[in-house]
Every structure is written in structure tokens, then in C-alpha cells.
Design an enzyme around this catalytic site. Structure first.
Site, PDB file in Angstrom:
ATOM      1  N   GLY A   1     -30.599 -17.200 -22.430  1.00 25.45           N
ATOM      2  CA  GLY A   1     -29.681 -17.409 -21.307  1.00 25.45           C
ATOM      3  C   GLY A   1     -30.454 -17.736 -20.045  1.00 25.45           C
ATOM      4  O   GLY A   1     -31.626 -18.132 -20.105  1.00 25.45           O
TER       5      GLY A   1
ATOM      6  N   ARG B   1     -40.657 -25.847 -13.415  1.00 24.02           N
ATOM      7  CA  ARG B   1     -39.899 -24.593 -13.546  1.00 24.02           C
ATOM      8  C   ARG B   1     -40.335 -23.831 -14.810  1.00 24.02           C
ATOM      9  O   ARG B   1     -40.465 -24.412 -15.878  1.00 24.02           O
ATOM     10  CB  ARG B   1     -38.403 -24.911 -13.618  1.00 24.02           C
ATOM     11  CG  ARG B   1     -37.485 -23.679 -13.737  1.00 24.02           C
ATOM     12  CD  ARG B   1     -37.071 -23.427 -15.154  1.00 24.02           C
ATOM     13  NE  ARG B   1     -36.075 -22.341 -15.255  1.00 24.02           N
ATOM     14  CZ  ARG B   1     -35.676 -21.795 -16.403  1.00 24.02           C
ATOM     15  NH1 ARG B   1     -36.180 -22.241 -17.540  1.00 24.02           N
ATOM     16  NH2 ARG B   1     -34.800 -20.837 -16.433  1.00 24.02           N
ATOM     17  N   VAL B   2     -40.524 -22.543 -14.675  1.00 17.53           N
ATOM     18  CA  VAL B   2     -40.838 -21.690 -15.814  1.00 17.53           C
ATOM     19  C   VAL B   2     -39.724 -20.669 -15.955  1.00 17.53           C
ATOM     20  O   VAL B   2     -39.308 -20.041 -14.976  1.00 17.53           O
ATOM     21  CB  VAL B   2     -42.200 -20.987 -15.604  1.00 17.53           C
ATOM     22  CG1 VAL B   2     -42.432 -19.945 -16.688  1.00 17.53           C
ATOM     23  CG2 VAL B   2     -43.327 -22.019 -15.612  1.00 17.53           C
ATOM     24  N   GLY B   3     -39.228 -20.497 -17.180  1.00 18.98           N
ATOM     25  CA  GLY B   3     -38.172 -19.523 -17.415  1.00 18.98           C
ATOM     26  C   GLY B   3     -38.734 -18.165 -17.809  1.00 18.98           C
ATOM     27  O   GLY B   3     -39.914 -17.861 -17.600  1.00 18.98           O
ATOM     28  N   ASP B   4     -37.883 -17.370 -18.397  1.00 18.14           N
ATOM     29  CA  ASP B   4     -38.270 -16.004 -18.785  1.00 18.14           C
ATOM     30  C   ASP B   4     -39.080 -15.951 -20.083  1.00 18.14           C
ATOM     31  O   ASP B   4     -39.862 -15.023 -20.302  1.00 18.14           O
ATOM     32  CB  ASP B   4     -37.016 -15.148 -18.967  1.00 18.14           C
ATOM     33  CG  ASP B   4     -36.096 -15.731 -20.041  1.00 18.14           C
ATOM     34  OD1 ASP B   4     -35.782 -16.941 -19.964  1.00 18.14           O
ATOM     35  OD2 ASP B   4     -35.690 -14.992 -20.957  1.00 18.14           O
TER      36      ASP B   4
ATOM     37  N   GLY C   1     -32.783 -17.796 -17.486  1.00 15.33           N
ATOM     38  CA  GLY C   1     -34.035 -17.059 -17.425  1.00 15.33           C
ATOM     39  C   GLY C   1     -34.306 -16.392 -16.094  1.00 15.33           C
ATOM     40  O   GLY C   1     -34.977 -15.357 -16.033  1.00 15.33           O
TER      41      GLY C   1
ATOM     42  N   THR D   1     -32.645 -20.204 -26.447  1.00 14.44           N
ATOM     43  CA  THR D   1     -34.006 -19.817 -26.823  1.00 14.44           C
ATOM     44  C   THR D   1     -33.975 -19.226 -28.216  1.00 14.44           C
ATOM     45  O   THR D   1     -33.028 -18.510 -28.551  1.00 14.44           O
ATOM     46  CB  THR D   1     -34.537 -18.735 -25.845  1.00 14.44           C
ATOM     47  OG1 THR D   1     -34.649 -19.301 -24.544  1.00 14.44           O
ATOM     48  CG2 THR D   1     -35.888 -18.191 -26.275  1.00 14.44           C
TER      49      THR D   1
HETATM   50  N1  ASP Z   1     -33.966 -18.341 -21.264  1.00 13.16           N
HETATM   51  C1  ASP Z   1     -34.235 -19.759 -21.315  1.00 13.16           C
HETATM   52  C2  ASP Z   1     -34.796 -20.201 -19.996  1.00 13.16           C
HETATM   53  O1  ASP Z   1     -34.317 -19.768 -18.976  1.00 13.16           O
HETATM   54  C3  ASP Z   1     -33.030 -20.582 -21.666  1.00 13.16           C
HETATM   55  C4  ASP Z   1     -32.029 -19.951 -22.609  1.00 13.16           C
HETATM   56  O2  ASP Z   1     -32.411 -19.164 -23.442  1.00 13.16           O
HETATM   57  O3  ASP Z   1     -30.841 -20.252 -22.521  1.00 13.16           O
HETATM   58  O4  ASP Z   1     -35.668 -21.025 -19.989  1.00 13.16           O
END
Ligand code: ASP
Length: 335
Positions: free
Chosen positions: A242, A218-221, A244, A190
Site C-alpha cells: 500500500g 522516490r523510495v517507498g517503504d 509506502g 508489493t
Molecule cells: N508499498 C509500495 C510503495 O509504496 C507500493 C504498494 O505496495 O502498494 O512503494
């Protein structure tokens, strides 16, 4: 040990950068120094775009949007924006959020066909009574706002997805490219970017294509305020990269800011938040990457990661392309 050493070097450098050394961009009114920090090596380019705004006396909010837009247009990034890898159905969907230090915020999740989700997130913040729009609703809103519709999936991303279909194994990788795995592109990262301007106003932005081969929907952080991004002018700002799901479980960026509010330095706050991830899921923490980056309202910067390999970019009037190693819990990125 080398990670610890690098961390100390980074802290020392940033300690110096955080002092009142002459030559830093300072406004005669407030005496605040402008600074922008971003996740990963591609953060260097994002910082430069943001710095062009800050150096001209622009706001932190405009700066982080400019930085995020740069990353979203980057033709070399398989984890953010137009060149991101798609979900398991071969569809590229993007997540982004933006937040000002006075609490204004906006985000979009699972947005398709729009090149700059960060700017749509800003419109959500400024043009609607809401904070977050998702999926088709977000896309319709973007089109109504005049954003052009574009097919974004690149030939390279499509080819990677077709290759992935041979195994259909969902296997997020820890810093794949940075570990020099031949032929491997990072399958998640990200751009998280935090800035302080010469008026002492802070802002942050976060943009990503999420985890490659994620389930559709899917939705991440990153688009979740408090998980992937949090900013408070009273204290400071934090962002994450990382896996999420771990950030969401721990309300992680909010946690980092609250730890700074309690008196921790940015590095200490990031470290404690990482330790919380480890304590909650010690086994899982060995196989996935989580990284935090924070800046307090004095412009002091810190970071911490689960696994070695997280780097972050720092830019101010002294040096525009500093790239620093984060300290980490685990020295090895082998799985
Ligand atoms: N944090 C992001 C997500 O989970 C991916 C990442 O930053 O590695 O969508």
C-alpha cells in the site's frame, strides 16, 4: 459485515492450520512446521516457488528469495519487477529488501536495469558491511556482482506511461484490478513474503516497482527495514503493501512485530497498526490503501487493511494455494 465474516473464516482456517495437525511438514529435530505467506493474489505463485525450497528442507531465507524472484519475473504484474509501471519520467526503478530472523538484512532502492533486485538486496546483506544501497550505486554494485544489465520497461508499461502523460495526474488507486475497473491495472502493490522453516528460522522479503508515476528518486517503504519488512526470530515477522509513505511514517512493520512481542496475535497487531495510520491521518486514510500481513514464530498468520480488497496467500504442507480475504477498516473501496 461480510468483511468481518470473511475475517473470522480466515482466522478459523488459520487457527486450524496453526494446530499440530498430522501431515504438516515437520522436522524430526525441531518439530517446527514450515509455512510461507505472501501479499496479494500473485502471492500464490510466489508461495509455490518458496514452498519448493521449504519442502526440500531449505531455509526460510532461500525460500523468500525464491518467492520474490518468481514475482519479479511475473509477466502479468504491473506493480512488481520487470513488468512494473515506471516513474513520471518513464523510468522503471525497483525497491526490494530481505531480512533473516537473526537480524541480518539488506536492501536496494531505486535500482534500474536489473531483473532481480531481491537477489541484489541479499548480496548487499551478505557481501557488504552495509544494509542499503540506492540508485546508481546499487546498480554498479549489482553489475560488479555479475547481475546482467537489462532494459526492463515493457511495451505495455511504456504505453501506460504515455497514456498517463495526457493527464499527468498522480492518483494511486485502491485495488483497481480487483475492483474490476475496466482497462485499469493496479498502479501500486508489493510482494511481501514471510516464511518459517522446519528449524524454526524465519525470514522475509519485499519487492516492488513502487507507486506508478512516482517522482524520480522516490523510495517507498519496501526497501526500508522496519517500514515494509521486519523479522525477528524471537517474535515473528511482518510486511506491508500500500501507500509506502504511511508505512514509513509509522515504522509500520517494526510496529507490528513489537505489538506481537507485547502479546498480540498477528491479526490484532496488524489491526492496531492500521488503527494508528487512521488516527494519525483520518482523512487521508479514506483515500489510500495500507495493508499489513504478519506471522508469529508459531506460524500463526494475520492481516488487516485500511480498505476491503486486500488478499493474502498461505502455503504449507496441507494446502499450497489458499487465498484469504483480509479484514479492513473501511468496507468500501470507492473514492
Ligand atoms: N508499498 C509500495 C510503495 O509504496 C507500493 C504498494 O505496495 O502498494 O512503494
Amino acid at each position: 459485515m461480510s468483511t468481518r465474516r470473511q475475517f473470522l473464516q480466515a482466522s478459523t482456517l488459520l487457527g486450524a492450520l496453526g494446530s499440530t495437525a498430522p501431515g504438516l511438514l515437520a522436522s524430526p529435530r525441531s518439530g517446527k512446521e514450515a509455512r510461507v505467506v505472501s501479499t496479494w493474489d500473485f502471492g500464490v505463485g510466489a508461495n509455490q516457488a518458496a514452498w519448493n525450497v521449504l519442502a526440500g528442507g531449505g531455509s526460510a531465507l532461500d525460500a523468500v528469495e525464491a518467492g520474490a524472484r518468481w514475482a519479479e519475473s511475473d509477466l502479468c504484474n504491473s506493480t512488481v519487477g520487470r513488468c512494473g509501471y515506471p516513474d513520471r519520467d518513464g523510468v522503471l526503478s525497483l525497491d526490494a529488501s530481505i531480512m533473516a530472523g537473526d537480524g541480518r538484512c539488506g536492501s536496494v532502492a531505486a535500482l534500474e536495469d536489473i531483473l532481480h533486485p531481491i537477489s541484489v538486496a541479499r548480496r548487499v546483506m551478505e557481501q557488504t558491511p552495509h544494509v542499503m544501497l540506492v540508485g546508481e550505486g546499487a546498480r554498479q554494485f549489482a553489475l560488479q556482482q555479475g547481475f546482467p544489465q537489462q532494459k526492463l520497461l515493457t511495451r505495455e508499461a511504456d504505453a501506460a506511461w504515455r497514456e498517463w502523460l495526457k493527464t499527468e495526474r498522480y492518483a494511486p488507486q485502491i485495488n483497481a484490478e480487483r475492483r474490476g475497473i475496466p482497462g485499469d491495472k493496479d498502479n501500486h502493490d508489493t510482494l511481501g513474503i514471510l516464511a518459517i522453516d522446519t528449524n524454526g528460522q524465519m525470514a522475509g522479503a519485499c519487492t516492488t516497482s513502487g507507486m506508478a508515476w512516482k517522482l524520480r528518486g522516490r523510495v517507498g517503504d519496501s526497501p526500508i527495514i522496519g517500514a515494509g519488512l521486519y523479522v525477528d526470530n524471537e517474535v515473528g515477522a511482518a510486511t506491508a503493501s500500500g501507500m509506502g509513505e504511511e508505512m514509513i511514517r509509522n515504522a509500520a512493520s517494526f510496529l507490528v512485530v513489537e505489538l506481537m512481542r507485547q502479546g498480540r496475535s498477528p491479526a490484532e497487531a496488524c489491526q492496531e497498526a492500521i488503527q494508528r495510520v487512521v488516527r494519525k491521518r483520518p482523512e487521508a486514510s479514506r483515500t489510500l490503501q495500507v495493508c499489513f500481513l504478519a506471522m508469529n514464530r508459531n506460524g500463526e498468520v494475520g492481516a488487516y487493511a485500511l480498505h476491503r480488497g486486500f488478499v493474502y496467500a498461505v502455503c504449507d504442507s496441507r494446502k499450497q494455494d489458499a487465498l484469504l480475504d483480509s479484514a479492513s477498516v473501511y468496507a468500501s473501496t470507492q473514492r
